[in-house]
Scaffold this active site. Sequence first.
Site, PDB file in Angstrom:
ATOM      1  N   SER A  91     -53.736 -17.538  82.418  1.00  0.00           N
ATOM      2  CA  SER A  91     -53.129 -16.543  83.339  1.00  0.00           C
ATOM      3  C   SER A  91     -53.911 -15.227  83.096  1.00  0.00           C
ATOM      4  CB  SER A  91     -51.559 -16.502  82.720  1.00  0.00           C
ATOM      5  OG  SER A  91     -51.146 -15.208  83.199  1.00  0.00           O
ATOM      6  N   CYS A 253     -50.361 -11.639  90.163  1.00  0.00           N
ATOM      7  CA  CYS A 253     -50.967 -13.009  89.595  1.00  0.00           C
ATOM      8  C   CYS A 253     -52.499 -13.262  89.331  1.00  0.00           C
ATOM      9  CB  CYS A 253     -50.198 -14.213  90.389  1.00  0.00           C
ATOM     10  SG  CYS A 253     -50.470 -15.810  89.655  1.00  0.00           S
TER      11      CYS A 253
END
Length: 344
Positions: A91, A253
């Site tokens: 991530s 993101c």
Amino acid sequence: MRWKRTIQLMDVHAEGEIGKVAIGGVPKIPGNTIAEQLNYINTVDDSLRRFLCLEPRASSIGSVNLLVPPKRPEADAGFIILQADQAHAMSGSNSICVTTALLESGMIEMKEPETIVMLDTAAGLVKATATCKDGRCERVTLTMTPSFVQELDVELDTPDWGRIKLDLCYGGIFYALVDVGQIGTTIDKANARTLVEAGMKIKEMVNRTMSVVHPEIPEISGVAYVMFRDTEADGVVRTCTTMWPGRVDRSPCGTGSSANLATLHARGLAKVGDVFTSRSIIGSEFKVGLQAVTEVAGRPAIIPTISGRGWTFGLHQVALDPFDPLAEGFALTDTWGPEAGNIR
């Protein structure tokens, strides 16, 4: 105290997305690589994930990053991302949170004006370059693991929106990328519930009908998230990543933006040296750069960079009473969304 387990957490967010960092009390997790440890949590024993990510000790928002000893000799630290559904390999926002926590806590010495931290993840080695001033980590630029397109313009028949097209791509985890206009809405804070419910439906259909496995890391398989995208009038890519069981990513993101950059490169819309802006549903931004081209198992791939900011905002300890009847954790549909009904 009669606590059975205690874990110390530093509260951090990256451009609005919470990524708590477990800096103390993390138990030993079996596995010779971070990917094997990830697989152990997902297939053998998920009690630690449930302890840290479900009620009554957690909420539906954010992730918990387990700091673990690195397996690669060139790495400074390793980490595994825990979320409500499972442990995840990589991530961008959480890498920023981990880097910020490591430096601002003093676990890794901060050097001004720049500190480089090498992070070992299940998806590979991530280089974090932190801009530092007056004891604060001001910005983190990540050199991400290779991203690639699995398939462009995949057609999916849906009961709600008819036939839609999506791109299956890898940016550290697998994504289904969908132009948001196909579902008749826009990426806006007021539409968060509509977006996440659509994302959960599309994710289920994709994973039921399509199979994706990383060609070199078999522990990474299946579409983890559906990310909706749009292009705004100023040329910025607007993103909204939908996350099981029922929330949206508050940040732009990093892995999703990396996957999307791979699609732009595959379509001839991005070249080495280009830098784009990804804007989240709340308006926060990442800078997304195309550093280099490469290959993954003979497949064309790119090396993206993600640049964003992280902030620490607290420090606390989570504990488990051995007599607590809710030790396994729970989630309810009132706050977690309809899919929470599938959490046992």
